[in-house]
Design an enzyme around this catalytic site. Sequence first.
Site, PDB file in Angstrom:
ATOM      1  CG  LEU A 104       7.760   8.251  -2.292  1.00  0.00           C
ATOM      2  CD1 LEU A 104       8.460   9.497  -2.799  1.00  0.00           C
ATOM      3  CD2 LEU A 104       7.678   8.252  -0.780  1.00  0.00           C
ATOM      4  N   GLY A 105       3.230   6.448  -2.458  1.00  0.00           N
ATOM      5  CA  GLY A 105       1.854   6.439  -2.939  1.00  0.00           C
ATOM      6  C   GLY A 105       0.959   6.787  -1.775  1.00  0.00           C
ATOM      7  N   GLY A 159       0.097   4.708   0.375  1.00  0.00           N
ATOM      8  CA  GLY A 159       0.963   4.114   1.378  1.00  0.00           C
ATOM      9  C   GLY A 159       2.392   4.425   0.976  1.00  0.00           C
ATOM     10  CE  LYS A 198      -1.826   1.173  -9.070  1.00  0.00           C
ATOM     11  NZ  LYS A 198      -0.424   1.595  -8.821  1.00  0.00           N
ATOM     12  CG  ASP A 208       3.677  -5.792  -0.284  1.00  0.00           C
ATOM     13  OD1 ASP A 208       4.217  -5.770  -1.406  1.00  0.00           O
ATOM     14  OD2 ASP A 208       3.408  -4.763   0.360  1.00  0.00           O
ATOM     15  CG  ASN A 220      -1.356  -3.958  -6.106  1.00  0.00           C
ATOM     16  OD1 ASN A 220      -1.688  -4.047  -4.929  1.00  0.00           O
ATOM     17  ND2 ASN A 220      -0.455  -3.092  -6.524  1.00  0.00           N
ATOM     18  CG  ASP A 232      -4.635  14.425  -4.222  1.00  0.00           C
ATOM     19  OD1 ASP A 232      -3.404  14.356  -4.437  1.00  0.00           O
ATOM     20  OD2 ASP A 232      -5.476  14.491  -5.121  1.00  0.00           O
TER      21      ASP A 232
END
Length: 275
Positions: A201-202, A204, A14, A142, A7, A275
């Site tokens: 929620l990341g 992206g 990942k 995706d 990923n 961040d």
Amino acid sequence: MSILSVNPGSSSKKYALYRDSEQVVTAHFEPEGNEHVLSLSVEGVKQQRPVTKKEYSEATAYLVALLEKEQVISKENPLSAVGIRVVASGSFFLEDREIDAAYLEKLKEAAIRAPLHTLPLIHEIEHLMKTFPKVPIIGVSDSAFHKSIPPHFRNYALPAETVERHDIRRFGYHGISVASVLRKLSGEMHELPSRIIVAHLGSGASLTAVKHGQSVANTMGFTPLDGLPMATRVGQVDPGVIVHLAKHAGMDPDELENYLFKQSGLRGVSGKTGD
């Protein structure tokens, strides 16, 4: 069977190795300040180590060397297949497909529309093909989960000729994540609710409306730039703003793309960080 899951996200990479459906390795390469860190778990043994920029850019080779050293991958335990998350706009990418030369050509065409996401993906795939020349590599879409989005939401109010010629539609993204959440929920609930909103929620970020187990709307659109404000992506914005910037800020298409994908969102609001 031994299957490597890959990923390449927008801010991290990942990996996971599965042997007969059991997860035996996880590896997460991510930025930490001005450095990069690898969080690695091999058969339950966890460790964390710093990695250089070069090691991060060649994360697959770095990880494979580690796994070969640990004898997790060997002649006796070879890889059976690789699955890689594919984020690319276009109807071609609404299906999971084995990656071959024709698939790569399609990705290179998609990279013209969205190079910031697609070029790193192409680099990762080419590296995997070089590292595992005899192992099938599957591009896992995706967007496939969002094929059920109805036309009245999928289609933009653009001239039909333009839509068909350039394949411009709301494809939606984070479908792999949404499908995973639904599987998790179905294992924990007696019956799934008929209407669910799933939040991814990341760096992206997106929301997906799910009705009777199917996607009916996703906040992302033609590319993963639309929708919620993200770490460095603008999210939803009046198209007139983009026209204004092109006319009055002197931004060319490449500068606009970098500005909207990399300099906006939380980073733009704070003036400091995403961040």
